[in-house]
Design a protein around this motif. Structure first.
Motif, mmCIF file in Angstrom:
data_model
loop_
_atom_site.group_PDB
_atom_site.id
_atom_site.type_symbol
_atom_site.label_atom_id
_atom_site.label_comp_id
_atom_site.label_asym_id
_atom_site.label_seq_id
_atom_site.Cartn_x
_atom_site.Cartn_y
_atom_site.Cartn_z
ATOM 1 N N SER A 39 -3.827 -3.753 5.658
ATOM 2 C CA SER A 39 -3.335 -3.663 7.039
ATOM 3 C C SER A 39 -3.751 -4.866 7.869
ATOM 4 C CB SER A 39 -3.842 -2.372 7.697
ATOM 5 O OG SER A 39 -3.371 -1.242 6.998
ATOM 6 N N ASP A 59 -6.909 0.063 1.882
ATOM 7 C CA ASP A 59 -5.766 0.114 2.790
ATOM 8 C C ASP A 59 -6.024 -0.682 4.062
ATOM 9 O OD1 ASP A 59 -4.343 1.648 1.024
ATOM 10 O OD2 ASP A 59 -4.767 3.555 2.021
ATOM 11 N N HIS A 96 -0.811 6.048 -6.140
ATOM 12 C CA HIS A 96 -2.174 6.500 -5.847
ATOM 13 C C HIS A 96 -2.468 7.719 -6.708
ATOM 14 C CE1 HIS A 96 -2.770 4.019 -2.257
ATOM 15 N NE2 HIS A 96 -1.577 4.364 -1.855
ATOM 16 N N ALA A 109 0.825 -1.207 0.000
ATOM 17 C CA ALA A 109 0.000 0.000 0.000
ATOM 18 C C ALA A 109 0.863 1.261 0.000
ATOM 19 C CB ALA A 109 -0.940 -0.005 1.206
#
Length: 267
Positions: free
Chosen positions: A210, A206, A185, A180
Motif C-alpha cells: 500500500s 499488505d 492468500h 495484494a
C-alpha cells in the motif's frame, strides 16, 4: 522504425505503467491480458494471452507478427502473488503459482525466440522480484518461483548470446499496485499453529504494498534497459533498504541474516 514491444500482463499495475510510458516514447506496444475486452480504454493494443496456455501464447505472438512484422522486445511481466505457511498451502496452489511465475515466462520466451533468431536481434526482460533473492517467511513459494526465474535467466542468456539476443532480469521491490488483491492468500485457520504469526506478517506485507513506490519507477528502469546496448544480467528497483538487503545477504553469516529477517517480521 520504432521497436515492437510485447508485455505480458499489460492491463494493470507495472505492466500497464510500462506500456503507457513506452508508447509515449514512440515504441509500438502490445500488452496482453486473459480478457483484453475488459480494457477498451487501454492506451496501447491488448492481445489475448494466458501464460499457462501454450496455444494462447503462440496465437498472441502470431497476432503481433501479423500486425507489425517483427518483435524486438519481450517483457515477461505477468505474475501472481501467493502467501501462507508453506505447510498449509495446497499443492495445487503452489503448482499454479509456478505455472504463472516460472513456467509461463519460459513458454513465452520459447514462442518468441524463433522470430528473434530470424531477426538476429532481440531483448527479453524478465520481471522477477527482490523477494526472489531470499526466502521470506509466509512468502516462500513466491520467493522460490521468482528466484527460479532469476537463475534460469542466467543460463538462458548464455545459450542465446550467439544469436545476438539479450536477456536480463529486473527485480522490483514493493510497488503500489493491485497485486495484494489478486494474490492467493492461504486462509488464516483458527486451529493453525501459525495463526498469529501469519496474520501479523500478512498485515505487514499488505502495508508494504500500500505504501510502495510508484510503478512509474519500473517504467523508467525498463526504458533505460531497452535503450542501452549491453544490458546487465540483474537490475533491482525499489527502496534503498530492499536493495541493500540483497547485498547484506551476500556478506552476513546465514544465521545473522536469518535473525535480521525474523526481527523485521517480528517472528
Amino acid at each position: 522504425m520504432s521497436k515492437v514491444v510485447l508485455i505480458t500482463g499489460g492491463s494493470s499495475g507495472i505492466g500497464k505503467s510500462v506500456g503507457e510510458y513506452l508508447s509515449q516514447k514512440g515504441f509500438t506496444v502490445y500488452g496482453t491480458s486473459r480478457s483484453p475486452e475488459r480494457y477498451p480504454d487501454s492506451m496501447f493494443s491488448l492481445v489475448k494471452l494466458d501464460v499457462a496456455d501454450s496455444d494462447s501464447i503462440n496465437e498472441a505472438v502470431k497476432t503481433v507478427l501479423a500486425k507489425s512484422g517483427r518483435l524486438d522486445v519481450l517483457i515477461n511481466n505477468a505474475g501472481a502473488g501467493i502467501t501462507g505457511p508453506i505447510e498449509e498451502i495446497p499443492d495445487a496452489e503452489i503448482k499454479r503459482n509456478f505455472e504463472t511465475n516460472f513456467f509461463g515466462p519460459i513458454r513465452v520466451i520459447k514462442a518468441v525466440l524463433p522470430q528473434m533468431r530470424v531477426q538476429n536481434s532481440g531483448l527479453i526482460i524478465n520481471v522477477t522480484s527482490i523477494a526472489g533473492y531470499m526466502g521470506l517467511p509466509y512468502r516462500g513459494v513466491y520467493s522460490a518461483s521468482k528466484g527460479a526465474l532469476e537463475l534460469i535467466t542466467e543460463a538462458f542468456r548464455m545459450e542465446i548470446k550467439a544469436f545476438n539476443i539479450h536477456m536480463t532480469n529486473v527485480a522490483p521491490g514493493d510497488f503500489a499496485t493491485n497485486i495484494a488483491a489478486g494474490r492467493y492468500h492461504a486462509p488464516i485457520l483458527e486451529n493453525s499453529p501459525y495463526k498469529k504469526q501469519y496474520a501479523d506478517t500478512l498485515k505487514l506485507m499488505d502495508s508494504h504494498v500500500s505504501s510502495g513506490k510508484d510503478p512509474q519507477l519500473m517504467a523508467d528502469a525498463i526504458y533505460k534497459v531497452i535503450t542501452i546496448t549491453h544490458p546487465k544480467i540483474h537490475y533491482k528497483v525499489g527502496e534503498f533498504m530492499q536493495k541493500f538487503s540483497i547485498a547484506l545477504k551476500r556478506i552476513l553469516p546465514d544465521k545473522v541474516y536469518e535473525r535480521m529477517l525474523m526481527n523485521h517480521y517480528k517472528l
